[in-house]
Design a protein around this motif. Structure first.
Motif, PDB file in Angstrom:
ATOM      1  N   LEU A  22      41.251  41.023  56.554  1.00  0.00           N
ATOM      2  CA  LEU A  22      41.636  42.207  55.777  1.00  0.00           C
ATOM      3  C   LEU A  22      43.138  42.212  55.479  1.00  0.00           C
ATOM      4  N   GLU A  23      43.943  41.814  56.459  1.00  0.00           N
ATOM      5  CA  GLU A  23      45.399  41.806  56.259  1.00  0.00           C
ATOM      6  C   GLU A  23      45.806  40.806  55.177  1.00  0.00           C
ATOM      7  N   ILE A  24      45.328  39.558  55.296  1.00  0.00           N
ATOM      8  CA  ILE A  24      45.701  38.532  54.318  1.00  0.00           C
ATOM      9  C   ILE A  24      45.092  38.858  52.957  1.00  0.00           C
ATOM     10  N   GLY A  25      43.819  39.252  52.956  1.00  0.00           N
ATOM     11  CA  GLY A  25      43.155  39.575  51.690  1.00  0.00           C
ATOM     12  C   GLY A  25      43.841  40.690  50.951  1.00  0.00           C
ATOM     13  N   SER A  26      44.222  41.747  51.656  1.00  0.00           N
ATOM     14  CA  SER A  26      44.907  42.877  51.015  1.00  0.00           C
ATOM     15  C   SER A  26      46.249  42.447  50.440  1.00  0.00           C
ATOM     16  N   ALA A  27      46.947  41.587  51.167  1.00  0.00           N
ATOM     17  CA  ALA A  27      48.249  41.108  50.692  1.00  0.00           C
ATOM     18  C   ALA A  27      48.105  40.251  49.434  1.00  0.00           C
ATOM     19  N   ILE A  28      47.004  39.498  49.336  1.00  0.00           N
ATOM     20  CA  ILE A  28      46.748  38.703  48.131  1.00  0.00           C
ATOM     21  C   ILE A  28      46.397  39.619  46.966  1.00  0.00           C
ATOM     22  N   VAL A  29      45.539  40.612  47.228  1.00  0.00           N
ATOM     23  CA  VAL A  29      45.093  41.526  46.170  1.00  0.00           C
ATOM     24  C   VAL A  29      46.266  42.285  45.561  1.00  0.00           C
ATOM     25  N   GLN A  60      38.569  30.822  55.971  1.00  0.00           N
ATOM     26  CA  GLN A  60      37.289  30.321  55.470  1.00  0.00           C
ATOM     27  C   GLN A  60      36.555  31.408  54.681  1.00  0.00           C
ATOM     28  N   ARG A  61      36.599  32.638  55.167  1.00  0.00           N
ATOM     29  CA  ARG A  61      35.979  33.747  54.437  1.00  0.00           C
ATOM     30  C   ARG A  61      36.696  33.988  53.113  1.00  0.00           C
ATOM     31  N   LEU A  62      38.012  33.918  53.131  1.00  0.00           N
ATOM     32  CA  LEU A  62      38.787  34.116  51.902  1.00  0.00           C
ATOM     33  C   LEU A  62      38.499  33.012  50.890  1.00  0.00           C
ATOM     34  N   GLU A  63      38.234  31.802  51.394  1.00  0.00           N
ATOM     35  CA  GLU A  63      37.863  30.714  50.490  1.00  0.00           C
ATOM     36  C   GLU A  63      36.498  30.995  49.861  1.00  0.00           C
ATOM     37  N   ARG A  64      35.557  31.503  50.653  1.00  0.00           N
ATOM     38  CA  ARG A  64      34.211  31.772  50.141  1.00  0.00           C
ATOM     39  C   ARG A  64      34.213  32.799  49.012  1.00  0.00           C
ATOM     40  N   ILE A  65      35.136  33.758  49.055  1.00  0.00           N
ATOM     41  CA  ILE A  65      35.169  34.771  48.002  1.00  0.00           C
ATOM     42  C   ILE A  65      36.179  34.440  46.906  1.00  0.00           C
ATOM     43  N   GLY A  66      36.787  33.247  46.994  1.00  0.00           N
ATOM     44  CA  GLY A  66      37.613  32.771  45.897  1.00  0.00           C
ATOM     45  C   GLY A  66      39.077  33.176  45.905  1.00  0.00           C
ATOM     46  N   LEU A  67      39.555  33.749  46.996  1.00  0.00           N
ATOM     47  CA  LEU A  67      40.969  34.126  47.049  1.00  0.00           C
ATOM     48  C   LEU A  67      41.854  32.986  47.537  1.00  0.00           C
ATOM     49  N   VAL A  68      41.225  32.021  48.211  1.00  0.00           N
ATOM     50  CA  VAL A  68      41.962  30.890  48.783  1.00  0.00           C
ATOM     51  C   VAL A  68      41.222  29.610  48.435  1.00  0.00           C
ATOM     52  N   THR A  82      42.254  33.019  36.715  1.00  0.00           N
ATOM     53  CA  THR A  82      42.209  32.518  35.344  1.00  0.00           C
ATOM     54  C   THR A  82      41.714  33.618  34.413  1.00  0.00           C
ATOM     55  N   PRO A  83      42.000  33.526  33.109  1.00  0.00           N
ATOM     56  CA  PRO A  83      41.464  34.518  32.164  1.00  0.00           C
ATOM     57  C   PRO A  83      39.946  34.597  32.210  1.00  0.00           C
ATOM     58  N   GLU A  84      39.302  33.442  32.423  1.00  0.00           N
ATOM     59  CA  GLU A  84      37.839  33.421  32.492  1.00  0.00           C
ATOM     60  C   GLU A  84      37.340  34.195  33.714  1.00  0.00           C
ATOM     61  N   ALA A  85      38.025  34.015  34.850  1.00  0.00           N
ATOM     62  CA  ALA A  85      37.623  34.720  36.067  1.00  0.00           C
ATOM     63  C   ALA A  85      37.838  36.228  35.929  1.00  0.00           C
ATOM     64  N   ILE A  86      38.922  36.613  35.286  1.00  0.00           N
ATOM     65  CA  ILE A  86      39.197  38.036  35.061  1.00  0.00           C
ATOM     66  C   ILE A  86      38.125  38.648  34.172  1.00  0.00           C
ATOM     67  N   ASP A  87      37.726  37.918  33.128  1.00  0.00           N
ATOM     68  CA  ASP A  87      36.691  38.435  32.231  1.00  0.00           C
ATOM     69  C   ASP A  87      35.340  38.478  32.932  1.00  0.00           C
ATOM     70  N   ALA A 163      37.938  40.153  46.073  1.00  0.00           N
ATOM     71  CA  ALA A 163      38.075  39.259  44.920  1.00  0.00           C
ATOM     72  C   ALA A 163      37.875  40.028  43.626  1.00  0.00           C
ATOM     73  N   LEU A 164      36.903  40.936  43.613  1.00  0.00           N
ATOM     74  CA  LEU A 164      36.637  41.713  42.407  1.00  0.00           C
ATOM     75  C   LEU A 164      37.815  42.610  42.069  1.00  0.00           C
ATOM     76  N   LEU A 165      38.338  43.308  43.063  1.00  0.00           N
ATOM     77  CA  LEU A 165      39.461  44.210  42.825  1.00  0.00           C
ATOM     78  C   LEU A 165      40.709  43.452  42.371  1.00  0.00           C
ATOM     79  N   ARG A 166      40.933  42.273  42.959  1.00  0.00           N
ATOM     80  CA  ARG A 166      42.100  41.478  42.568  1.00  0.00           C
ATOM     81  C   ARG A 166      42.058  41.148  41.076  1.00  0.00           C
ATOM     82  N   HIS A 167      40.898  40.724  40.586  1.00  0.00           N
ATOM     83  CA  HIS A 167      40.787  40.346  39.181  1.00  0.00           C
ATOM     84  C   HIS A 167      40.810  41.563  38.254  1.00  0.00           C
TER      85      HIS A 167
END
Length: 231
Positions: A22-29, A60-68, A82-87, A163-167
């Motif tokens: 949660l800490e690393i993921g939130s910091a990435i988002v 490993q969890r962050l990799e599975r959801i595409g943040l790492v 990427t623009p494609e991932a955002i869309d 991952a969804l919120l980040r994009h």
């Protein structure tokens, strides 16, 4: 076991892994850890005052959801949206919000409808402020999820929400999408207040600039030659 390492990690370390995730993921988002940043488990373990085991599990969890992204023995780094991932995220959010509306709107109390209306007002007030708009839309999605009463929906959303919120925070609507979103927001407010789940589902998609199959069919019918429609 096939990728599920939970059985090898003691409960105390699984809890730590969740916190680090949660800490690393939130910091990435929110951009505190920018895209492209190299992540070293030793540095992160020292930063969070934990061993490397929960850090590795979190990564490993962050990799599975595409943040790492990881390249064994080479690097672990934050992915570049990427623009494609955002869309893709925008489209996915439109359909998922529609599904949640279909489950929630018929079950909402008067107080829950009133709260949804207040959140919708915040979305309107955000206007072109992408950060505030994204935050308010997500608040509405979470409120509807709670109102749905569907535990599976909430559990599955929780895993992918970072991952969804980040994009979605990076989504910049086109003029057409903005017009669709305004139309959808008005229709969603009306549908929620009326308790019309089907209308709310369609309106929610429009809020993200997504036209579903029935929307497209209706639009095509409206655009058809009047003589053809009347036979």
């Amino acid at each position: 076991m096939d990728g599920d390492w939970s059985g090898l990690i003691p409960p105390s370390k699984r809890l730590l892994a969740e916190e680090v995730f949660l800490e690393i993921g939130s910091a990435i988002v929110d951009g505190r850890i920018p895209a492209g940043t190299r992540l070293r488990d030793a540095d992160l373990a020292a930063q969070y005052n934990v061993s490397r085991t929960p850090v590795r599990e979190a990564l490993q969890r962050l990799e599975r959801i595409g943040l790492v992204e990881m390249a064994p023995s080479r690097f672990t780094r934050v992915t570049e949206p990427t623009p494609e991932a955002i869309d893709d995220a925008r489209e996915y959010a439109g359909y998922q919000t529609g599904i949640v509306c279909a489950m929630a709107v018929g079950r909402m109390s008067a107080a829950e409808r009133a709260h949804a209306r207040r959140i919708i007002e915040r979305i309107r007030a955000a206007g072109a402020d992408a950060e505030a708009s994204s935050k308010a839309r997500w608040e509405l999605f979470e409120h509807l999820g709670r109102c749905s009463g569907n535990r599976i929906q909430r559990e599955l959303t929780a895993e992918s929400s970072m991952a969804l919120l980040r994009h979605l925070r990076l989504w910049r609507p086109t003029a057409e999408q903005r017009a669709m979103a305004e139309e959808g927001l008005d229709a969603l407010e009306e549908a929620i207040l009326d308790g019309d789940a089907a209308a709310a589902e369609q309106a929610a998609r429009l809020m993200y600039g997504v036209r579903g199959a029935e929307d497209a069919a209706s639009e095509a019918s409206d655009a058809a030659d009047p003589a053809e429609r009347t036979g």
